[in-house]
Design a protein around this motif. Structure first.
Motif, PDB file in Angstrom:
ATOM      1  N   UNK A  58      61.888  80.097  61.245  1.00  0.00           N
ATOM      2  CA  UNK A  58      60.615  79.719  60.635  1.00  0.00           C
ATOM      3  C   UNK A  58      59.422  80.272  61.418  1.00  0.00           C
ATOM      4  N   UNK A  59      59.550  80.321  62.708  1.00  0.00           N
ATOM      5  CA  UNK A  59      58.474  80.902  63.517  1.00  0.00           C
ATOM      6  C   UNK A  59      58.335  82.391  63.219  1.00  0.00           C
ATOM      7  N   UNK A  60      59.468  83.080  63.072  1.00  0.00           N
ATOM      8  CA  UNK A  60      59.443  84.509  62.747  1.00  0.00           C
ATOM      9  C   UNK A  60      58.806  84.767  61.387  1.00  0.00           C
ATOM     10  N   UNK A  61      58.879  83.768  60.488  1.00  0.00           N
ATOM     11  CA  UNK A  61      58.250  83.903  59.166  1.00  0.00           C
ATOM     12  C   UNK A  61      56.762  83.566  59.203  1.00  0.00           C
ATOM     13  N   UNK A  62      56.249  83.202  60.397  1.00  0.00           N
ATOM     14  CA  UNK A  62      54.812  82.973  60.547  1.00  0.00           C
ATOM     15  C   UNK A  62      54.372  81.532  60.433  1.00  0.00           C
ATOM     16  N   UNK A  63      55.275  80.582  60.614  1.00  0.00           N
ATOM     17  CA  UNK A  63      54.926  79.173  60.425  1.00  0.00           C
ATOM     18  C   UNK A  63      54.867  78.392  61.737  1.00  0.00           C
ATOM     19  N   UNK A  64      54.701  79.085  62.855  1.00  0.00           N
ATOM     20  CA  UNK A  64      54.701  78.421  64.150  1.00  0.00           C
ATOM     21  C   UNK A  64      53.598  77.396  64.326  1.00  0.00           C
ATOM     22  N   UNK A  65      52.467  77.582  63.624  1.00  0.00           N
ATOM     23  CA  UNK A  65      51.349  76.644  63.750  1.00  0.00           C
ATOM     24  C   UNK A  65      51.415  75.499  62.748  1.00  0.00           C
ATOM     25  N   UNK A  66      52.414  75.512  61.878  1.00  0.00           N
ATOM     26  CA  UNK A  66      52.593  74.423  60.916  1.00  0.00           C
ATOM     27  C   UNK A  66      53.288  73.241  61.581  1.00  0.00           C
ATOM     28  N   UNK A  67      53.262  72.107  60.888  1.00  0.00           N
ATOM     29  CA  UNK A  67      54.001  70.954  61.390  1.00  0.00           C
ATOM     30  C   UNK A  67      55.480  71.319  61.484  1.00  0.00           C
ATOM     31  N   UNK A  68      56.123  70.840  62.519  1.00  0.00           N
ATOM     32  CA  UNK A  68      57.511  71.236  62.781  1.00  0.00           C
ATOM     33  C   UNK A  68      58.470  70.825  61.673  1.00  0.00           C
ATOM     34  N   UNK A  69      58.065  69.849  60.858  1.00  0.00           N
ATOM     35  CA  UNK A  69      58.937  69.399  59.772  1.00  0.00           C
ATOM     36  C   UNK A  69      58.972  70.383  58.606  1.00  0.00           C
ATOM     37  N   UNK A  70      58.269  71.507  58.747  1.00  0.00           N
ATOM     38  CA  UNK A  70      58.335  72.538  57.698  1.00  0.00           C
ATOM     39  C   UNK A  70      59.775  73.047  57.512  1.00  0.00           C
ATOM     40  N   UNK A  71      60.614  72.863  58.520  1.00  0.00           N
ATOM     41  CA  UNK A  71      62.005  73.297  58.403  1.00  0.00           C
ATOM     42  C   UNK A  71      62.721  72.602  57.245  1.00  0.00           C
ATOM     43  N   UNK A  72      62.184  71.488  56.770  1.00  0.00           N
ATOM     44  CA  UNK A  72      62.781  70.794  55.629  1.00  0.00           C
ATOM     45  C   UNK A  72      62.629  71.552  54.333  1.00  0.00           C
ATOM     46  N   UNK A  73      61.742  72.541  54.293  1.00  0.00           N
ATOM     47  CA  UNK A  73      61.544  73.317  53.071  1.00  0.00           C
ATOM     48  C   UNK A  73      62.783  74.116  52.684  1.00  0.00           C
ATOM     49  N   UNK A  74      63.721  74.263  53.618  1.00  0.00           N
ATOM     50  CA  UNK A  74      64.979  74.926  53.263  1.00  0.00           C
ATOM     51  C   UNK A  74      65.687  74.187  52.144  1.00  0.00           C
ATOM     52  N   UNK A  75      65.440  72.880  52.013  1.00  0.00           N
ATOM     53  CA  UNK A  75      66.187  72.065  51.065  1.00  0.00           C
ATOM     54  C   UNK A  75      65.308  71.246  50.107  1.00  0.00           C
ATOM     55  N   UNK A  76      64.007  71.231  50.324  1.00  0.00           N
ATOM     56  CA  UNK A  76      63.143  70.398  49.477  1.00  0.00           C
ATOM     57  C   UNK A  76      62.744  71.124  48.202  1.00  0.00           C
TER      58      UNK A  76
END
Length: 284
Positions: free
Chosen positions: A266-284
Motif C-alpha cells: 500500500x505504501x508503494x501505491x502511494x498511500x503512506x500518508x493515509x490512515x493505516x486501516x486503508x489496508x482494509x480496502x483489499x476486501x471492502x
C-alpha cells in the motif's frame, strides 16, 4: 418428552448430552468410538454401537462431528434408522457449501436438515451458555427455538439464507485464530524486549484493545482514509521495530512479517500518508 439422538460424543457433544440429561431429556447417543458413548450412560443417556439404532424412534437428531465429510458419512449411515418427520440439527463447524448441499439433499429424501453451529466450548455446552447461530427456513427455526434456546446462552438469527450461519461461524473462527496468533506474536515481541506475560496482563487490566474491535472494523471498511489517526507509514515504521527486535533475539513471528508485506504494497501505491486501516480496502 420425545426422545432425542445425539451423534458425536467429543468434548462438545458429550457435554451437550450431560446438560440435556440434567434437564430431564431422554437422549440416545452414538460415537465412532463406542466407549465414549457408553460413558454417557452414567448420566442417563442410552448408548448404541450402531448409529442406525441410535436414531430410531427419535424426532430430533443432533450432530456434533468433525467436518463436512464426517457429517455426510454419519448421516448416510444413520439414514436407514430415521423416523418419518425427524429433524437433523447439525452443530458441526462446516463449509457454507456443505450446508446448502445437505439441506437440499435431505429435503429430496423427505428429511429436514438444519444447521446450527455454535461459539461454545465444552464448559459452555455443559452450562448452556455461549452462542448458537442459525439461518434458513424461518418457519422451521421458529418451531425449533423452544428446543434450542435451553442449549445455549443466546440463539442468534441470521435470516432466511441457507448457509449464512455457517459463514458467520467461519468468519468468527478466523478472527479467533488470528487473535490467538496475534497474541503469540505479541508474546514474541515481549520476549525480545525482556517483558514477561504478567506485565502484559497488567497492561490489559488498564488498556483493553478488544474494546476497539467494533470501531476498528468500521475504520477498515470506510471509504475515506485521508484523515489519519495513525499514518500507514508510521505504523509500518513501528512494525519494523517489532521485526528487528524479534530478529535480533532469534524469535520467529507468524503474522507480523506478512503484515509488513501488505503495508509495503500500500505504501508503494502511494498511500503512506493515509490512515493505516486503508489496508482494509483489499476486501471492502
Amino acid at each position: 418428552m420425545d426422545k432425542k439422538a445425539f451423534l458425536g460424543m467429543g468434548l462438545l457433544g458429550s457435554n451437550f448430552v450431560k446438560a440435556m440429561a440434567k434437564r430431564g431429556e431422554s437422549v440416545q447417543v452414538w460415537n465412532r468410538t463406542t466407549a465414549k458413548a457408553m460413558g454417557l450412560e452414567q448420566f442417563g443417556a442410552t448408548a448404541f454401537a450402531d448409529v442406525k439404532e441410535a436414531v430410531q424412534g427419535v424426532t430430533r437428531i443432533h450432530v456434533t462431528l468433525k467436518d463436512d465429510v464426517s457429517v455426510d458419512e454419519v448421516l448416510e449411515a444413520a439414514s436407514a434408522g430415521f423416523t418419518p418427520g425427524a429433524i437433523i440439527i447439525d452443530h458441526t463447524t462446516t463449509s457454507k457449501e456443505g450446508v446448502i448441499r445437505r439441506t437440499a439433499y435431505w429435503k429430496e429424501r423427505g428429511v429436514t436438515y438444519q444447521h446450527a453451529p455454535v461459539f461454545m466450548g465444552p464448559a459452555n455446552a455443559l452450562d448452556s451458555t455461549g452462542y448458537m447461530l442459525i439461518s434458513g427456513d424461518e418457519a422451521l427455526i421458529k418451531t425449533l427455538e423452544p428446543e434450542l434456546k435451553p442449549m445455549t446462552g443466546k440463539l442468534i438469527h441470521y435470516g432466511p439464507e441457507v448457509g449464512k450461519a455457517a459463514s458467520i461461524k467461519l468468519i468468527g473462527n478466523a478472527f479467533l485464530v488470528c487473535f490467538a496468533f496475534g497474541l503469540r506474536d505479541m508474546m514474541g515481541v515481549a520476549k525480545a524486549q525482556g517483558v514477561g506475560v504478567d506485565d502484559i496482563l497488567k497492561l490489559f487490566q488498564d488498556w483493553n484493545p478488544g474494546a476497539q474491535a467494533d470501531a476498528r472494523l468500521k475504520r477498515l471498511s470506510m471509504d475515506d482514509h485521508t484523515n489519519p489517526s495513525w499514518e500507514l507509514a508510521m505504523a509500518r515504521k513501528d512494525t519494523q521495530l517489532f521485526l528487528d527486535s524479534a530478529q535480533q533475539n532469534n524469535i520467529q513471528l507468524s503474522l507480523l512479517p506478512a503484515i509488513a508485506g501488505v503495508m509495503d504494497q500500500w505504501i508503494e501505491k502511494g498511500f503512506g500518508n493515509n490512515d493505516w486501516t486503508i489496508v482494509g480496502k483489499d476486501f471492502s
